[in-house]
Design a protein around this motif. Sequence first.
Motif, mmCIF file in Angstrom:
data_model
loop_
_atom_site.group_PDB
_atom_site.id
_atom_site.type_symbol
_atom_site.label_atom_id
_atom_site.label_comp_id
_atom_site.label_asym_id
_atom_site.label_seq_id
_atom_site.Cartn_x
_atom_site.Cartn_y
_atom_site.Cartn_z
ATOM 1 N N LEU A 1 -38.673 37.366 -63.721
ATOM 2 C CA LEU A 1 -39.806 36.922 -64.529
ATOM 3 C C LEU A 1 -40.863 38.018 -64.712
ATOM 4 O O LEU A 1 -41.952 37.764 -65.207
ATOM 5 C CB LEU A 1 -40.423 35.648 -63.942
ATOM 6 N N TYR B 1 -29.864 40.222 -65.648
ATOM 7 C CA TYR B 1 -29.098 41.351 -66.168
ATOM 8 C C TYR B 1 -29.915 42.644 -66.125
ATOM 9 O O TYR B 1 -31.067 42.658 -66.534
ATOM 10 C CB TYR B 1 -28.617 41.056 -67.592
ATOM 11 N N TYR C 1 -19.959 31.871 -62.074
ATOM 12 C CA TYR C 1 -20.185 31.816 -63.515
ATOM 13 C C TYR C 1 -20.214 33.213 -64.140
ATOM 14 O O TYR C 1 -20.600 33.388 -65.295
ATOM 15 C CB TYR C 1 -21.513 31.106 -63.825
ATOM 16 N N THR D 1 -23.976 36.258 -63.238
ATOM 17 C CA THR D 1 -24.938 35.603 -64.124
ATOM 18 C C THR D 1 -26.337 35.646 -63.500
ATOM 19 O O THR D 1 -26.495 35.711 -62.288
ATOM 20 C CB THR D 1 -24.551 34.143 -64.415
ATOM 21 N N SER D 2 -27.352 35.608 -64.366
ATOM 22 C CA SER D 2 -28.721 35.485 -63.883
ATOM 23 C C SER D 2 -28.817 34.188 -63.092
ATOM 24 O O SER D 2 -28.329 33.149 -63.540
ATOM 25 C CB SER D 2 -29.701 35.421 -65.053
ATOM 26 N N TYR E 1 -31.592 28.325 -60.885
ATOM 27 C CA TYR E 1 -32.080 29.345 -61.825
ATOM 28 C C TYR E 1 -33.545 29.651 -61.512
ATOM 29 O O TYR E 1 -33.875 29.871 -60.348
ATOM 30 C CB TYR E 1 -31.823 28.916 -63.276
ATOM 31 N N PHE E 2 -34.432 29.615 -62.517
ATOM 32 C CA PHE E 2 -35.790 30.127 -62.284
ATOM 33 C C PHE E 2 -36.868 29.041 -62.313
ATOM 34 O O PHE E 2 -38.049 29.340 -62.251
ATOM 35 C CB PHE E 2 -36.138 31.198 -63.335
ATOM 36 N N GLU E 3 -36.463 27.791 -62.396
ATOM 37 C CA GLU E 3 -37.447 26.736 -62.655
ATOM 38 C C GLU E 3 -38.493 26.584 -61.548
ATOM 39 O O GLU E 3 -39.646 26.255 -61.821
ATOM 40 C CB GLU E 3 -36.724 25.395 -62.878
ATOM 41 N N LEU F 1 -41.071 28.851 -62.487
ATOM 42 C CA LEU F 1 -41.537 28.763 -63.869
ATOM 43 C C LEU F 1 -41.519 27.300 -64.294
ATOM 44 O O LEU F 1 -40.505 26.780 -64.757
ATOM 45 C CB LEU F 1 -40.635 29.598 -64.801
ATOM 46 N N PHE G 1 -44.535 36.124 -75.662
ATOM 47 C CA PHE G 1 -43.576 36.587 -74.657
ATOM 48 C C PHE G 1 -42.660 35.441 -74.281
ATOM 49 O O PHE G 1 -43.093 34.293 -74.142
ATOM 50 C CB PHE G 1 -44.307 37.114 -73.418
ATOM 51 N N LEU H 1 -39.622 33.916 -71.717
ATOM 52 C CA LEU H 1 -39.015 33.998 -70.380
ATOM 53 C C LEU H 1 -37.920 32.946 -70.253
ATOM 54 O O LEU H 1 -38.107 31.810 -70.704
ATOM 55 C CB LEU H 1 -40.072 33.722 -69.297
ATOM 56 N N PRO H 2 -36.798 33.275 -69.642
ATOM 57 C CA PRO H 2 -35.761 32.266 -69.435
ATOM 58 C C PRO H 2 -36.108 31.400 -68.228
ATOM 59 O O PRO H 2 -36.639 31.905 -67.228
ATOM 60 C CB PRO H 2 -34.510 33.098 -69.139
ATOM 61 N N ARG H 3 -35.852 30.094 -68.311
ATOM 62 C CA ARG H 3 -36.088 29.226 -67.163
ATOM 63 C C ARG H 3 -34.760 28.830 -66.517
ATOM 64 O O ARG H 3 -34.620 28.802 -65.311
ATOM 65 C CB ARG H 3 -36.847 27.971 -67.591
ATOM 66 N N PRO I 1 -30.292 27.838 -68.044
ATOM 67 C CA PRO I 1 -29.411 28.047 -69.204
ATOM 68 C C PRO I 1 -29.825 27.269 -70.458
ATOM 69 O O PRO I 1 -29.382 27.595 -71.558
ATOM 70 C CB PRO I 1 -28.047 27.555 -68.700
ATOM 71 N N PHE J 1 -39.278 29.641 -71.925
ATOM 72 C CA PHE J 1 -40.709 29.401 -71.943
ATOM 73 C C PHE J 1 -41.352 30.521 -72.754
ATOM 74 O O PHE J 1 -41.046 31.693 -72.535
ATOM 75 C CB PHE J 1 -41.236 29.427 -70.509
ATOM 76 N N TYR K 1 -45.134 32.066 -74.058
ATOM 77 C CA TYR K 1 -46.603 31.977 -74.077
ATOM 78 C C TYR K 1 -47.102 32.963 -75.117
ATOM 79 O O TYR K 1 -46.426 33.940 -75.437
ATOM 80 C CB TYR K 1 -47.201 32.240 -72.688
ATOM 81 N N TYR L 1 -42.328 25.087 -73.910
ATOM 82 C CA TYR L 1 -40.971 25.145 -73.364
ATOM 83 C C TYR L 1 -39.996 24.831 -74.497
ATOM 84 O O TYR L 1 -40.148 23.824 -75.185
ATOM 85 C CB TYR L 1 -40.795 24.144 -72.224
ATOM 86 N N ILE M 1 -31.755 37.338 -72.737
ATOM 87 C CA ILE M 1 -30.345 36.957 -72.541
ATOM 88 C C ILE M 1 -30.365 35.814 -71.536
ATOM 89 O O ILE M 1 -30.837 35.973 -70.417
ATOM 90 C CB ILE M 1 -29.510 38.117 -71.964
ATOM 91 N N MET M 2 -29.876 34.663 -71.930
ATOM 92 C CA MET M 2 -30.010 33.495 -71.066
ATOM 93 C C MET M 2 -29.041 33.554 -69.888
ATOM 94 O O MET M 2 -27.962 34.140 -69.996
ATOM 95 C CB MET M 2 -29.756 32.226 -71.875
ATOM 96 N N PRO M 3 -29.431 32.918 -68.762
ATOM 97 C CA PRO M 3 -28.494 32.813 -67.640
ATOM 98 C C PRO M 3 -27.261 32.041 -68.105
ATOM 99 O O PRO M 3 -27.383 31.119 -68.904
ATOM 100 C CB PRO M 3 -29.261 31.994 -66.599
ATOM 101 N N ARG M 4 -26.114 32.435 -67.609
ATOM 102 C CA ARG M 4 -24.884 31.755 -68.012
ATOM 103 C C ARG M 4 -24.767 30.397 -67.338
ATOM 104 O O ARG M 4 -25.211 30.196 -66.215
ATOM 105 C CB ARG M 4 -23.673 32.584 -67.579
ATOM 106 N N PHE M 5 -24.158 29.460 -68.055
ATOM 107 C CA PHE M 5 -23.786 28.200 -67.426
ATOM 108 C C PHE M 5 -22.296 28.008 -67.602
ATOM 109 O O PHE M 5 -21.755 28.210 -68.680
ATOM 110 C CB PHE M 5 -24.537 27.017 -68.023
#
Lengths: 530, 308
Positions: A155, A193, A216, A401-402, A410-412, A415, B42, B44-46, B48, B52, B54, B109, B142-146
């Motif tokens: 982040l 990544y 994944y 994977t991230s 993940y990042f929740e 965030l 900006f 940000l990935p949360r 997959p 977010f 802002y 979001y 680039i989003m996290p993979r699911f």
Amino acid sequence: MVEGYWCLVLHNHLPFVKHPEYEDFLEEDWFYEAITETYIPIISILEGLLNDNVDFRITMSLTPPLCNMMEDKLLQDRYYKKLSKLIELAEKEVWRLQGQEPFFSTAKMYEYKFKNVMQVYERYNRNLLNAYKNLLNTAKVEIITCNATHGFLPLMSSDRIRKAQIKTAVKDYEIKFGRKPKGIWLAECAYSYGIDKILKECGLQYFFVEAHGILYGEPRPKYGVFAPVYTPNGVAVFARDIETAHQVWSADVGYPGDPDYREFYRDVGYDLEYEYIKPYLHIDGIRRNIGIKYYRVTGRVGLDKKEPYVPQWALNKAAQHAGNFMFNREHQIRYLKNIFDREPIVVSMYDAELFGHWWFEGPDFINFLFRKIHYDQNIFKAILPTEYLDKYPKNQILQPTSSSWGDKGYFEVWLNGCNDWIYKHLHKCEELMCQAVDVYHQDVLSGDEFKKRVLNQLTRELFLAQSSDWAFIMTTQTMVEYAHRRTKEHISNFLRLFYQLKENRVDTNFLSWLEFKNSIFKDIDYTVFI
Amino acid sequence: MDNKELTTIPASGTVSSKVERKVEFIQQITDLPQSYADTKIFLLPRDPWWCFAYWEVEEKTMQEIRNLYGENLQYFIRVYDVTNIDNFDGNNANKYFDIHINLDAKNWYINLPETNRSWCVDLGVKNSNGEFVTIVRSNIVIMPRFGVSLITDAQWAVLQREFERLLELSGVSMIGKGSFDIAKLMKERWEEIMAISQLPKFISSAAVPHQQFISSGFISSFAKKEQVEKKEFYLKADTELIVYGETMPDAKLYIGDREFKLTSDGKFSLRMYLSDGEKFIPIKAVSSDGTMQKEIIFVVQRKTDYKE
């Protein structure tokens, strides 16, 4: 010939909490409690294993904030006083409880444990880094680093900022341990990544991810989580085994919830008569946990229904659980070996503070477990990540994977509606930090020592603001006020100092005060941003 | 903001009201700036499925937009799928969709329609013809993979059936099912305990009035309270012994065969449970140079009679 390997990783971390401006500060207790309940008990156990020639392996991350606190004179002295008081109380308790079993045995156990903690603490001249340095030299214990202030890397606003965190960690490790770190624990196992490229550039050989980081990943992992892989940039990645995580953590089947284990929430700080306990509370006199507890988990009952703790029962249970854990690993590893064409590795990763602080008997469990693995079976051995890589240098290459090891994977956690407001400010500071370095680095090269101090302190304030702990605490809703305060404090310190620098009116007293108070990384070097 | 104010100390998290040294810079934690006079968005990935965004638009830019397109503007975020596009220029996205937003929300979001893609967003307005005009563009995420990749590796090939079994062993069904963190676990346990405790108010606030804790023993008062409430009439009593005194501050003090720590002014106080029977309590002080000593011995007897 063994059929596979088990790799235990303990993540030791606390945010940098030091308040020289107060004589007594509640949140510093996090550090003091962890020393008494986790860090020294684990050090003692590992030393015991070495003395008894038990073959074992353990990987521990010691984060830079933790290392910096361990080295801090003020915190060292405060802890000494705190522990002395605790020993005094434990002695009084032994007197008070004479003839009253099982409370008397428990009181004697505390007295013995606390005095042992003091003995270890004194033996290492109050600096626990000396203990870890000794352990590191045995080659049975591997100590790895963690990005500077446990910042949540995915982040952050750019790779330039991420790299500064990682470079600072590597440098700090070198100063403290006299060699380069081989591996790194990414704060919260948070990977995105491109981070692997930075790790490669910083000379780090491996890191850890949550299970789905590899599961994944792309392409498919041939061995699932039971073998490391290489990222496209050539850094090894080990993934967490969920079965062993679950065995310890699960609310239903996890070990720490056993009825014989000590109940965390029944503490003499609340139970004993006020005047008696008051000298051991903080100076505001509010009842809080002190660290002496006489009751066991008992079952799913209210605090008033808890039954007395019996140290011997708890110890027996820890041995039994260690046996069970080993048995399950034997099965798991034998099964995996059958379907694989190589020896699998099972990686168990835990927060170190689980062992001792929350699960009081956790250090005993580790002790029994390593002894049993050494004496009672020959299906598997404990191993360090680099040892496994030496055996199997050829591994699949895949893009993990991230991910993170936080709730939902993940990042929740870092965030969400509780904490998303911080990123606008953190990113602004990150941008201004780069700007300041780009503009003033030339002045420093020309000999401007004062600007160097300012740039270094800006780096400290930014790093402290970035600690993932604040966002985490905001989400868990415990001690939120402190997390808000620290975030705002470091951001406003940063901005104030930055504009003073920009307008060429830096207040020397303010700078000195910040250097004194937010003193993490004595040898910080802002050029990590270049 | 940078006055050297000698201010009150923020109360949060502190337990001290005394400060050892003169502290000039414990500044009151002020609110952070509302804006940084930037025009920026900006992303940000949360996870997959969500990212977010802002943003901030500086006043000068706002004025220009209002001059060009009028006062009552509709603001939008345009979300571009830029997967595998090297030089995204606003016109070469794989696809895009718009979200109508309130500019003053300052963040949003965004729920994404597809996993495992890369995204970029524009903050913008729609002009009177309904055409989207970009104010500012974000970074690319680039989003996290699911989910498990469909791509296999020839060199590290694995049969589908074996791979499914391996996923199961790796705990794939547990992913995202909850975290293994101490804070969460302890909080949950605490909530459970409080939910089933007889006196839920106990300990739930940090400051428990100590009058509740009249019991001096290790059995806390609330357990007793519950017992006694069931009876019609009761009497409970117990006794403790307090030994106290003082000697030279640098002396060594022994109670029984144990050394006991003195306070800085040479005082000591020890409280102990007094059970039935006779107890000898020898108290001995030895001077710091070891040449002098004094001893006092207490003999205490307790006998308890119960009468109906």
